[in-house]
Write a protein that holds these residues in place. Sequence first.
Motif, PDB file in Angstrom:
ATOM      1  N   THR A   1       0.854  -1.190   0.000  1.00 25.58           N
ATOM      2  CA  THR A   1       0.000   0.000   0.000  1.00 25.58           C
ATOM      3  C   THR A   1       0.885   1.233   0.000  1.00 25.58           C
ATOM      4  OG1 THR A   1      -1.759  -1.156   1.193  1.00 25.58           O
ATOM      5  CG2 THR A   1      -1.803   1.246   1.246  1.00 25.58           C
ATOM      6  N   LEU A   2       0.582   2.170  -0.894  1.00 22.87           N
ATOM      7  CA  LEU A   2       1.400   3.360  -1.073  1.00 22.87           C
ATOM      8  C   LEU A   2       0.623   4.612  -0.685  1.00 22.87           C
ATOM      9  CD1 LEU A   2       2.882   2.557  -4.606  1.00 22.87           C
ATOM     10  CD2 LEU A   2       4.051   2.282  -2.406  1.00 22.87           C
TER      11      LEU A   2
ATOM     12  N   LEU B   1      -3.294   0.195  -8.067  1.00 20.93           N
ATOM     13  CA  LEU B   1      -2.295   0.711  -8.997  1.00 20.93           C
ATOM     14  C   LEU B   1      -1.629  -0.492  -9.650  1.00 20.93           C
ATOM     15  CD1 LEU B   1      -0.723   3.332  -9.948  1.00 20.93           C
ATOM     16  CD2 LEU B   1       1.013   2.656  -8.267  1.00 20.93           C
ATOM     17  N   LEU B   2      -1.753  -0.591 -10.975  1.00 22.12           N
ATOM     18  CA  LEU B   2      -1.199  -1.725 -11.709  1.00 22.12           C
ATOM     19  C   LEU B   2       0.106  -1.346 -12.390  1.00 22.12           C
ATOM     20  CD1 LEU B   2      -4.389  -3.222 -13.403  1.00 22.12           C
ATOM     21  CD2 LEU B   2      -3.272  -3.961 -11.294  1.00 22.12           C
ATOM     22  N   ILE B   3       1.072  -2.234 -12.270  1.00 25.15           N
ATOM     23  CA  ILE B   3       2.344  -2.086 -12.989  1.00 25.15           C
ATOM     24  C   ILE B   3       2.481  -3.305 -13.895  1.00 25.15           C
ATOM     25  CG2 ILE B   3       4.847  -1.854 -12.808  1.00 25.15           C
ATOM     26  CD1 ILE B   3       4.430  -0.727  -9.994  1.00 25.15           C
ATOM     27  N   THR B   4       2.345  -3.084 -15.193  1.00 26.62           N
ATOM     28  CA  THR B   4       2.444  -4.180 -16.161  1.00 26.62           C
ATOM     29  C   THR B   4       3.776  -4.071 -16.890  1.00 26.62           C
ATOM     30  OG1 THR B   4       0.051  -4.079 -16.458  1.00 26.62           O
ATOM     31  CG2 THR B   4       1.299  -5.366 -18.055  1.00 26.62           C
ATOM     32  N   ILE B   5       4.553  -5.137 -16.839  1.00 31.14           N
ATOM     33  CA  ILE B   5       5.896  -5.141 -17.421  1.00 31.14           C
ATOM     34  C   ILE B   5       5.930  -6.075 -18.621  1.00 31.14           C
ATOM     35  CG2 ILE B   5       8.316  -5.753 -17.005  1.00 31.14           C
ATOM     36  CD1 ILE B   5       7.915  -4.906 -14.097  1.00 31.14           C
TER      37      ILE B   5
ATOM     38  N   TYR C   1      11.790   1.778   6.343  1.00 33.21           N
ATOM     39  CA  TYR C   1      10.681   1.109   5.660  1.00 33.21           C
ATOM     40  C   TYR C   1       9.368   1.707   6.155  1.00 33.21           C
ATOM     41  CZ  TYR C   1      13.725  -2.502   3.712  1.00 33.21           C
ATOM     42  OH  TYR C   1      14.697  -3.172   2.995  1.00 33.21           O
ATOM     43  N   PHE C   2       8.380   1.727   5.275  1.00 34.07           N
ATOM     44  CA  PHE C   2       7.078   2.311   5.592  1.00 34.07           C
ATOM     45  C   PHE C   2       5.996   1.248   5.484  1.00 34.07           C
ATOM     46  CE2 PHE C   2       9.828   5.481   3.731  1.00 34.07           C
ATOM     47  CZ  PHE C   2       9.671   6.594   4.554  1.00 34.07           C
TER      48      PHE C   2
ATOM     49  N   ILE D   1      -3.428   2.202  -3.498  1.00 33.96           N
ATOM     50  CA  ILE D   1      -3.173   3.603  -3.161  1.00 33.96           C
ATOM     51  C   ILE D   1      -4.059   3.970  -1.974  1.00 33.96           C
ATOM     52  CG2 ILE D   1      -3.121   5.980  -3.990  1.00 33.96           C
ATOM     53  CD1 ILE D   1      -3.124   4.773  -6.861  1.00 33.96           C
ATOM     54  N   ALA D   2      -3.457   4.307  -0.856  1.00 31.07           N
ATOM     55  CA  ALA D   2      -4.212   4.625   0.355  1.00 31.07           C
ATOM     56  C   ALA D   2      -4.954   5.949   0.194  1.00 31.07           C
ATOM     57  CB  ALA D   2      -3.275   4.691   1.548  1.00 31.07           C
TER      58      ALA D   2
END
Length: 529
Positions: A55-56, A114-118, A441-442, A137-138
């Motif tokens: 979670t960001l 949030l999607l990260i497609t590589i 770290y968060f 996404i918080a």
Amino acid sequence: MSNYMLRSKILIILLFVYIAVVTLCPGCKSRKPNFENCPSIKKQPSISPDYTNTTLPPNIAPTNFIIKETASAYFVRISSEEGEDIDIHSRSADIRIPVKPWEKLLNRNRSKSLLITIFIRNKEGKWSRLAPIENFIAPEEIDSHLVYRLMKPLYQYWDKLGIYQRDLSGYDERPIVLNTAMGKNCVNCHSFHNYNPDRMIFHMRAGAVGTSMILAYDNETYKVDTSTSFNHATSYRSWHPNGQIIAFAFNTVKQIFHAVGKNLDVYDRASDLLLYNVKTNTITTSPKISTSERMETYPEWSPDGRYLYFCSSPALDIYDTDEHPLKKMRYDLMRISYDVQTDSWGEIEPVLLASKLGLSVAHPKLSPDGKYILFCMSEYTYFPLYMPDSDLYLLDTETLEFHKPEKINSDRAESYHCWSSNGRWVVFSSKRQDGLCTHPYFSYFDSNGSFSKPFLLPQKDPEYQQSRVIVYNIPEFVKGPVTIRPQRLIKTAWSEQIVKAKLDPKVGTKQGDQTEETPYKSTLPNAGP
């Protein structure tokens, strides 16, 4: 045939060749993959740092990363439900995310995925799509800045170290103060009143400027000597919510070095608590928190200011001098009520008797709403930084039940930590990367009292943390940048105008402060003196 006609024919032939290649393999050998026809690989890509399934905050800096998949080229698409996708094409596995599009995308998609497609291209020029990475996404932001000390992983000697601030929405890191400008002394134990960057303290040890405390308070700076006939210089600290009183520990700290196995242990020979009033410049205490029968450390005020929490262990007098007491020293979590208006103390109450569990408590930190305490526990002593078994625990202040949140712990030392001002984020120091250096770290803390998978402080260069042998020490959230200039703090440090703390007449001279070494016969393997 003229040269012009020859060049024209060559250009026409090259154009037909290009069209044929694209037609025969649509998207497979192009600079950009064909999203509809590109074959999929079921496995999720490996990236470093590990920004996956976490979670960001909506205001965090771009989480740049290295793709740990072999390929001749990479294409990354970052997307969510609303706003424009972020497309990045790179021949390098080093992925740098543009800041402005990232800010817009996260802000428009709070409480969404949030999607990260590589996509990776092989040496034949064909693209493949890897399983997407999904983060969350918080809705709540994280505090804008983080303050920490940077130093090399040294123990007794230091050269260059400093206190720095980092803008968490980007990559800007600036020094608040550097020891190289103050006679290469030690600077430590920075702290802020209620996340306020305009109210700060830090300690200075040794060096040409001497041992004292720097107090920055509402655009004024002071050099304070906190030692009195009752106490020597103060150390671990906690601001009272009223911004006028600071609780301090004053310790006689010792180190033990080992030739094999764990290289270092830290323990106190004596430790007590006191209060310093920044308005009256007065130090006071109570025998209840400065008894010679016990050692008290790590003071921490409750958010309402009614209780002072602290860690407490029996004094060294109870131990047999035939063996070193280090591995028997275990700290319990206590609290005592305090009335600011009448300067009166209640009775000490046990919160968690960790010693009965064969464990030791350190760094108790109350959430801003006072409902939880996040703390460290390890096998012994109060210094978790050098305890590989140190983990973070969460205690409910109403039920006094506690547990170890598995998601935020690792098989290496977890140590100092801090809640964000809204209580939705924590930052903590961890040695999980290499067992030597601590990094921040968060983790997101939701309304159900659960933590998300931690993520490493983002850097512009994703290999930055792996390439530096550096320790991030005492990460503290603040609500904005520290605006006082380093030059002013340095001038105050060198100043001969020193504010001398006054001792409350009700407090007598401290007796039984055990500063001399007891000749223990060491039973620790290869222990130093």
